[in-house]
Design a protein around this motif. Structure first.
Motif, PDB file in Angstrom:
ATOM      1  N   SER A  86      27.932 126.055 -37.975  1.00 57.50           N
ATOM      2  CA  SER A  86      28.345 124.690 -37.715  1.00 57.50           C
ATOM      3  C   SER A  86      27.226 123.738 -38.116  1.00 57.50           C
ATOM      4  N   VAL A  87      27.599 122.567 -38.603  1.00 60.52           N
ATOM      5  CA  VAL A  87      26.601 121.568 -38.959  1.00 60.52           C
ATOM      6  C   VAL A  87      26.687 120.364 -38.019  1.00 60.52           C
ATOM      7  N   ILE A  88      27.351 120.536 -36.894  1.00 60.23           N
ATOM      8  CA  ILE A  88      27.489 119.466 -35.905  1.00 60.23           C
ATOM      9  C   ILE A  88      26.367 119.581 -34.883  1.00 60.23           C
ATOM     10  N   CYS A  89      25.698 118.469 -34.600  1.00 58.28           N
ATOM     11  CA  CYS A  89      24.631 118.459 -33.601  1.00 58.28           C
ATOM     12  C   CYS A  89      25.233 118.766 -32.225  1.00 58.28           C
ATOM     13  N   PRO A  90      24.735 119.777 -31.541  1.00 53.44           N
ATOM     14  CA  PRO A  90      25.273 120.115 -30.221  1.00 53.44           C
ATOM     15  C   PRO A  90      24.901 119.092 -29.132  1.00 53.44           C
ATOM     16  N   GLN A  91      23.918 118.240 -29.420  1.00 56.46           N
ATOM     17  CA  GLN A  91      23.502 117.222 -28.433  1.00 56.46           C
ATOM     18  C   GLN A  91      24.374 115.979 -28.495  1.00 56.46           C
ATOM     19  N   CYS A  92      24.563 115.428 -29.703  1.00 56.85           N
ATOM     20  CA  CYS A  92      25.259 114.137 -29.826  1.00 56.85           C
ATOM     21  C   CYS A  92      26.542 114.212 -30.653  1.00 56.85           C
ATOM     22  N   ASN A  93      26.894 115.412 -31.135  1.00 54.77           N
ATOM     23  CA  ASN A  93      28.102 115.654 -31.936  1.00 54.77           C
ATOM     24  C   ASN A  93      28.110 114.942 -33.286  1.00 54.77           C
ATOM     25  N   SER A  94      26.963 114.569 -33.779  1.00 52.06           N
ATOM     26  CA  SER A  94      26.862 113.907 -35.073  1.00 52.06           C
ATOM     27  C   SER A  94      26.960 114.945 -36.194  1.00 52.06           C
ATOM     28  N   TYR A  95      27.550 114.512 -37.306  1.00 54.86           N
ATOM     29  CA  TYR A  95      27.580 115.330 -38.521  1.00 54.86           C
ATOM     30  C   TYR A  95      26.378 115.038 -39.409  1.00 54.86           C
ATOM     31  N   ASP A  96      25.555 114.090 -39.017  1.00 54.83           N
ATOM     32  CA  ASP A  96      24.391 113.685 -39.802  1.00 54.83           C
ATOM     33  C   ASP A  96      23.216 114.619 -39.486  1.00 54.83           C
ATOM     34  N   THR A  97      23.344 115.850 -39.954  1.00 59.55           N
ATOM     35  CA  THR A  97      22.334 116.871 -39.686  1.00 59.55           C
ATOM     36  C   THR A  97      21.816 117.443 -40.994  1.00 59.55           C
ATOM     37  N   ARG A  98      20.681 118.112 -40.881  1.00 55.54           N
ATOM     38  CA  ARG A  98      20.041 118.754 -42.030  1.00 55.54           C
ATOM     39  C   ARG A  98      19.662 120.166 -41.605  1.00 55.54           C
ATOM     40  N   ILE A  99      19.980 121.143 -42.435  1.00 54.51           N
ATOM     41  CA  ILE A  99      19.586 122.528 -42.163  1.00 54.51           C
ATOM     42  C   ILE A  99      18.114 122.671 -42.520  1.00 54.51           C
ATOM     43  N   ILE A 100      17.290 123.071 -41.529  1.00 52.48           N
ATOM     44  CA  ILE A 100      15.857 123.229 -41.803  1.00 52.48           C
ATOM     45  C   ILE A 100      15.421 124.692 -41.830  1.00 52.48           C
ATOM     46  N   GLU A 101      16.259 125.590 -41.303  1.00 57.95           N
ATOM     47  CA  GLU A 101      16.005 127.028 -41.405  1.00 57.95           C
ATOM     48  C   GLU A 101      17.347 127.744 -41.468  1.00 57.95           C
ATOM     49  N   GLY A 102      17.349 128.880 -42.154  1.00 55.42           N
ATOM     50  CA  GLY A 102      18.549 129.693 -42.208  1.00 55.42           C
ATOM     51  C   GLY A 102      19.083 129.910 -43.611  1.00 55.42           C
ATOM     52  N   GLU A 103      18.498 129.247 -44.597  1.00 52.85           N
ATOM     53  CA  GLU A 103      18.962 129.404 -45.975  1.00 52.85           C
ATOM     54  C   GLU A 103      17.999 130.237 -46.821  1.00 52.85           C
ATOM     55  N   GLU A 104      16.906 130.663 -46.248  1.00 54.61           N
ATOM     56  CA  GLU A 104      15.847 131.282 -47.029  1.00 54.61           C
ATOM     57  C   GLU A 104      15.749 132.792 -46.810  1.00 54.61           C
ATOM     58  N   MET A 105      15.028 133.414 -47.725  1.00 58.51           N
ATOM     59  CA  MET A 105      14.575 134.790 -47.557  1.00 58.51           C
ATOM     60  C   MET A 105      13.083 134.772 -47.827  1.00 58.51           C
ATOM     61  N   LEU A 106      12.294 135.237 -46.864  1.00 61.50           N
ATOM     62  CA  LEU A 106      10.839 135.159 -46.972  1.00 61.50           C
ATOM     63  C   LEU A 106      10.190 136.514 -46.715  1.00 61.50           C
ATOM     64  N   LEU A 107       9.159 136.799 -47.477  1.00 59.54           N
ATOM     65  CA  LEU A 107       8.302 137.946 -47.183  1.00 59.54           C
ATOM     66  C   LEU A 107       7.369 137.493 -46.064  1.00 59.54           C
TER      67      LEU A 107
END
Length: 115
Positions: A86-107
């Motif tokens: 989900s990309v909805i903020c659980p605090q304020c229900n805004s759709y104006d969010t940015r994914i900052i972790e979860g798209e990467e693969m890191l050593l």
């Protein structure tokens, strides 16, 4: 199956770190894989076990850390890990969010054996 090419690049990176640190073997490889990375962890583990047989990684343990989705809300500035895709903020229900972790693969970690 792009996991094979990912593992090939990962093994090259591990070998280079071992060479740079004058290690004779690599005993452990730890990676972090984000839910949205497009990488299938089970296939990656199978590919690693298949291709590790040559070089310094032949006896290496392969550990996968799973990274959930972490959102940063641009409205309320809340930083939250969400359980679902989900990309909805659980605090304020805004759709104006940015994914900052979860798209990467890191050593994340290598355990090297030296003489």
């Amino acid at each position: 199956m792009h996991e094979y090419s990912i593992v090939s690049a990962l093994l090259e990176q591990c070998e280079q770190h071992a060479i740079d640190n004058q290690a004779k073997a690599i005993s452990k490889v730890v990676v972090k894989i984000g839910v949205l990375s497009g990488v299938e962890p089970a296939l990656l583990a199978t590919a690693f076990e298949t291709f590790k047989l040559e070089g310094r990684t032949r006896d290496a343990e392969f550990v996968i850390q799973h990274q959930g989705i972490v959102l940063q809300c641009q409205q309320c500035l809340c930083k939250t890990e969400v359980a679902e895709r989900s990309v909805i903020c659980p605090q304020c229900n805004s759709y104006d969010t940015r994914i900052i972790e979860g798209e990467e693969m890191l050593l994340m970690q290598l355990e090297l054996e030296t003489d």
